[in-house]
Design a protein around this motif. Structure first.
Motif, PDB file in Angstrom:
ATOM      1  N   GLU A 299      -9.470  24.229   3.775  1.00 29.96           N
ATOM      2  CA  GLU A 299     -10.179  25.126   2.872  1.00 29.96           C
ATOM      3  C   GLU A 299     -11.203  24.370   2.052  1.00 29.96           C
ATOM      4  N   LEU A 300     -12.306  25.050   1.776  1.00 29.98           N
ATOM      5  CA  LEU A 300     -13.333  24.531   0.885  1.00 29.98           C
ATOM      6  C   LEU A 300     -13.572  25.603  -0.169  1.00 29.98           C
ATOM      7  N   TYR A 301     -13.409  25.249  -1.428  1.00 31.19           N
ATOM      8  CA  TYR A 301     -13.524  26.228  -2.503  1.00 31.19           C
ATOM      9  C   TYR A 301     -14.979  26.382  -2.938  1.00 31.19           C
ATOM     10  N   ALA A 302     -15.292  27.557  -3.484  1.00 35.36           N
ATOM     11  CA  ALA A 302     -16.673  27.853  -3.881  1.00 35.36           C
ATOM     12  C   ALA A 302     -17.196  26.819  -4.871  1.00 35.36           C
ATOM     13  N   ALA A 303     -16.340  26.406  -5.814  1.00 34.18           N
ATOM     14  CA  ALA A 303     -16.765  25.418  -6.816  1.00 34.18           C
ATOM     15  C   ALA A 303     -17.193  24.112  -6.165  1.00 34.18           C
TER      16      ALA A 303
ATOM     17  N   LEU B   9     -13.927  12.979  -3.188  1.00 33.36           N
ATOM     18  CA  LEU B   9     -14.881  12.034  -3.758  1.00 33.36           C
ATOM     19  C   LEU B   9     -16.108  12.777  -4.282  1.00 33.36           C
ATOM     20  N   SER B  10     -16.584  13.752  -3.520  1.00 32.26           N
ATOM     21  CA  SER B  10     -17.720  14.563  -3.967  1.00 32.26           C
ATOM     22  C   SER B  10     -17.379  15.320  -5.242  1.00 32.26           C
ATOM     23  N   ASP B  11     -16.187  15.916  -5.282  1.00 30.97           N
ATOM     24  CA  ASP B  11     -15.754  16.677  -6.465  1.00 30.97           C
ATOM     25  C   ASP B  11     -15.700  15.801  -7.703  1.00 30.97           C
ATOM     26  N   LEU B  12     -15.057  14.642  -7.581  1.00 31.66           N
ATOM     27  CA  LEU B  12     -14.862  13.817  -8.783  1.00 31.66           C
ATOM     28  C   LEU B  12     -16.176  13.197  -9.264  1.00 31.66           C
ATOM     29  N   LEU B  13     -17.071  12.872  -8.340  1.00 32.54           N
ATOM     30  CA  LEU B  13     -18.364  12.335  -8.758  1.00 32.54           C
ATOM     31  C   LEU B  13     -19.182  13.415  -9.465  1.00 32.54           C
ATOM     32  N   ALA B  14     -19.193  14.625  -8.891  1.00 34.27           N
ATOM     33  CA  ALA B  14     -19.972  15.711  -9.484  1.00 34.27           C
ATOM     34  C   ALA B  14     -19.420  16.110 -10.849  1.00 34.27           C
TER      35      ALA B  14
ATOM     36  N   GLY C 159     -15.330  29.276 -15.900  1.00 30.51           N
ATOM     37  CA  GLY C 159     -15.761  29.865 -14.632  1.00 30.51           C
ATOM     38  C   GLY C 159     -14.671  29.847 -13.574  1.00 30.51           C
ATOM     39  N   VAL C 160     -13.985  28.710 -13.437  1.00 30.10           N
ATOM     40  CA  VAL C 160     -12.924  28.599 -12.437  1.00 30.10           C
ATOM     41  C   VAL C 160     -11.762  29.533 -12.777  1.00 30.10           C
ATOM     42  N   THR C 161     -11.428  29.634 -14.065  1.00 29.67           N
ATOM     43  CA  THR C 161     -10.309  30.486 -14.489  1.00 29.67           C
ATOM     44  C   THR C 161     -10.609  31.954 -14.203  1.00 29.67           C
ATOM     45  N   ILE C 162     -11.777  32.427 -14.609  1.00 33.40           N
ATOM     46  CA  ILE C 162     -12.145  33.823 -14.357  1.00 33.40           C
ATOM     47  C   ILE C 162     -12.253  34.080 -12.856  1.00 33.40           C
TER      48      ILE C 162
ATOM     49  N   PRO D  15       2.304  16.892  -3.865  1.00 39.31           N
ATOM     50  CA  PRO D  15       1.637  16.350  -2.675  1.00 39.31           C
ATOM     51  C   PRO D  15       0.129  16.204  -2.871  1.00 39.31           C
ATOM     52  N   TYR D  16      -0.462  15.368  -2.061  1.00 34.37           N
ATOM     53  CA  TYR D  16      -1.915  15.211  -2.032  1.00 34.37           C
ATOM     54  C   TYR D  16      -2.456  16.206  -1.015  1.00 34.37           C
ATOM     55  N   SER D  17      -2.726  17.413  -1.488  1.00 33.74           N
ATOM     56  CA  SER D  17      -3.182  18.482  -0.609  1.00 33.74           C
ATOM     57  C   SER D  17      -4.482  19.065  -1.133  1.00 33.74           C
ATOM     58  N   GLY D  18      -5.079  19.954  -0.337  1.00 34.34           N
ATOM     59  CA  GLY D  18      -6.381  20.506  -0.674  1.00 34.34           C
ATOM     60  C   GLY D  18      -6.417  21.226  -2.009  1.00 34.34           C
ATOM     61  N   ASN D  19      -5.336  21.955  -2.343  1.00 38.73           N
ATOM     62  CA  ASN D  19      -5.362  22.721  -3.591  1.00 38.73           C
ATOM     63  C   ASN D  19      -5.196  21.839  -4.825  1.00 38.73           C
ATOM     64  N   HIS D  20      -4.989  20.534  -4.641  1.00 36.46           N
ATOM     65  CA  HIS D  20      -4.926  19.601  -5.776  1.00 36.46           C
ATOM     66  C   HIS D  20      -6.236  18.831  -5.962  1.00 36.46           C
ATOM     67  N   ARG D  21      -7.189  19.008  -5.048  1.00 34.26           N
ATOM     68  CA  ARG D  21      -8.430  18.220  -5.133  1.00 34.26           C
ATOM     69  C   ARG D  21      -9.149  18.401  -6.466  1.00 34.26           C
ATOM     70  N   LEU D  22      -9.397  19.662  -6.819  1.00 30.44           N
ATOM     71  CA  LEU D  22     -10.169  19.918  -8.037  1.00 30.44           C
ATOM     72  C   LEU D  22      -9.416  19.478  -9.292  1.00 30.44           C
ATOM     73  N   GLY D  23      -8.086  19.562  -9.258  1.00 24.51           N
ATOM     74  CA  GLY D  23      -7.300  19.081 -10.390  1.00 24.51           C
ATOM     75  C   GLY D  23      -7.426  17.579 -10.565  1.00 24.51           C
ATOM     76  N   ILE D  24      -7.343  16.841  -9.459  1.00 23.99           N
ATOM     77  CA  ILE D  24      -7.514  15.387  -9.516  1.00 23.99           C
ATOM     78  C   ILE D  24      -8.920  15.044 -10.008  1.00 23.99           C
TER      79      ILE D  24
END
Length: 369
Positions: free
Chosen positions: A3-7, A72-77, A95-98, A342-351
């Motif tokens: 999955e790739l999230y809109a954010a 890496l893209s998420d954390l840099l941005a 924005g993410v919450t709404i 776990p290190y999974s896709g839904n934890h990317r933005l949190g990390i």
């Protein structure tokens, strides 16, 4: 492929705009930003080396490498954004919450124990409470956080509830010390009082929900700690080179995990127990270590070290403002996830958000000095 999230599509564009406009200069000059970039590149290299040696299937290594590249893209941005102006953190979370709440509602995902914990309802509601704290008196915000923490435990989301109650206790102590928290007998007494009250609330809520959730909680504990034990064994067997992405070469440890947990799970009344021929520990540090070896674990170890330093600064050394609750919940939650999730896709933005907060705080301290 995943999955790739809109954010994750919007963030790089916004970050590039900030860089071009010159607003990101302080971030780009900071050593911490480039250290995280280097740690991320080392992690990706570790996965590549381990996958090549382990002979990981193309489908698995492409999924894992893609997950790492997006992280890496998420954390840099997000780091560019947070380092440019801390107000962007508030607006991003808004924005993410709404967006999360709209998605859950429009897709017919009902609110229940499962969706509260695993589909994002609980997290979104908590962040909404913290965002509203900008407009509310401190005591009212603390009261709402306490209510949320208790509701989370009653919804069988123990870690989320406990961390929220811990946040409320810390905010209560800091309320009388808004500039910084000096170590004194009075403040230590407040810490002890807050700790006792928080602990009692957790224990009472856990006891009141024990009859309903005791078997599930017991099974969860067996699975989590069993996975941690086998994960430690696995990285001891191969500390430098990983077993490949998504545990493709971990059949031996999957069998060890089955033997470790099956008897206890059946004793707890679990009649349907599903095992696979791959094994992944329920821990971001151990999972990355098992998949990509010591090079991949380096990122999470460095991340953990910086988390602890930032937690200390926010709790004791930083002034209290509208972002303090968001900083505390994100940093403490990320520290928990580092060991127990776990290190999974839904934890990317949190990390990535936690890394961005670490970078922002580091830049803030540098400017203050």
């Amino acid at each position: 492929m995943g999955e790739l999230y809109a954010a994750e599509l919007v963030l790089p564009v916004f970050a590039i705009m900030l860089v071009v406009s010159g607003k990101a200069s302080s971030t780009l000059r900071s050593a911490i930003f480039w250290k995280f970039f280097l740690a991320g590149m080392v992690m990706i290299a570790g996965y590549m080396i381990s996958d090549l040696i382990a002979g990981t299937s193309q489908q698995n290594y492409l999924r894992a490498w893609g997950r790492n590249a997006v992280l890496l893209s998420d954390l840099l941005a997000l780091s560019v954004m947070a380092g440019s102006d801390k107000r962007y953190i508030w607006w991003y979370i808004f924005g993410v919450t709404i967006g999360t709440l709209i998605y859950l509602q429009t897709h017919g995902i009902v609110l229940n124990n499962y969706t509260w914990k695993l589909e994002g309802y609980g997290r979104a509601i908590l962040m909404l409470v913290l965002l509203l704290g900008y407009f509310l008196p401190n005591l009212m915000t603390i009261g709402l956080i306490v209510c949320f923490g208790l509701v989370s435990i009653y919804m069988d989301s123990r870690s989320q509830g406990a961390i929220s109650l811990l946040l409320a206790g810390l905010l209560w102590v800091r309320k009388a010390n808004p500039v910084r928290l000096n170590i004194s007998a009075r403040n230590m007494a407040k810490f002890v009082i807050a700790g006792i009250v928080v602990l009692l609330m957790i224990l009472i809520a856990m006891a009141q929900t024990g009859d309903e959730y005791s078997d599930r909680r017991g099974a969860s504990n067996v699975e989590r700690f069993g996975a941690l034990k086998i994960g430690f064994i696995a990285i001891t067997d191969s500390p430098f080179i990983g077993f490949g992405s998504w545990g493709q070469g971990t059949k031996k440890y999957a069998e060890m995990y089955r033997k470790e947990t099956e008897k206890d799970l059946r004793h707890l009344g679990q009649t349907y127990i599903q095992y696979t021929d791959t094994f992944m520990p329920h821990s971001q540090i151990l999972q990355s270590w098992m998949e990509g070896g010591i090079l991949s674990a380096f990122f999470f170890l460095f991340f953990g070290y910086k988390l602890l330093a930032s937690m200390k600064y926010v709790v004791f050394g930083r002034y209290l403002d509208y972002l303090t609750p968001i900083y505390i919940i994100t940093l403490f939650g990320s520290a928990w996830n580092l060991v127990m999730s776990p290190y999974s896709g839904n934890h990317r933005l949190g990390i990535a958000m936690a890394v961005a907060i670490v970078c922002s705080l580091t830049i803030e301290r540098r400017k203050a000095n």
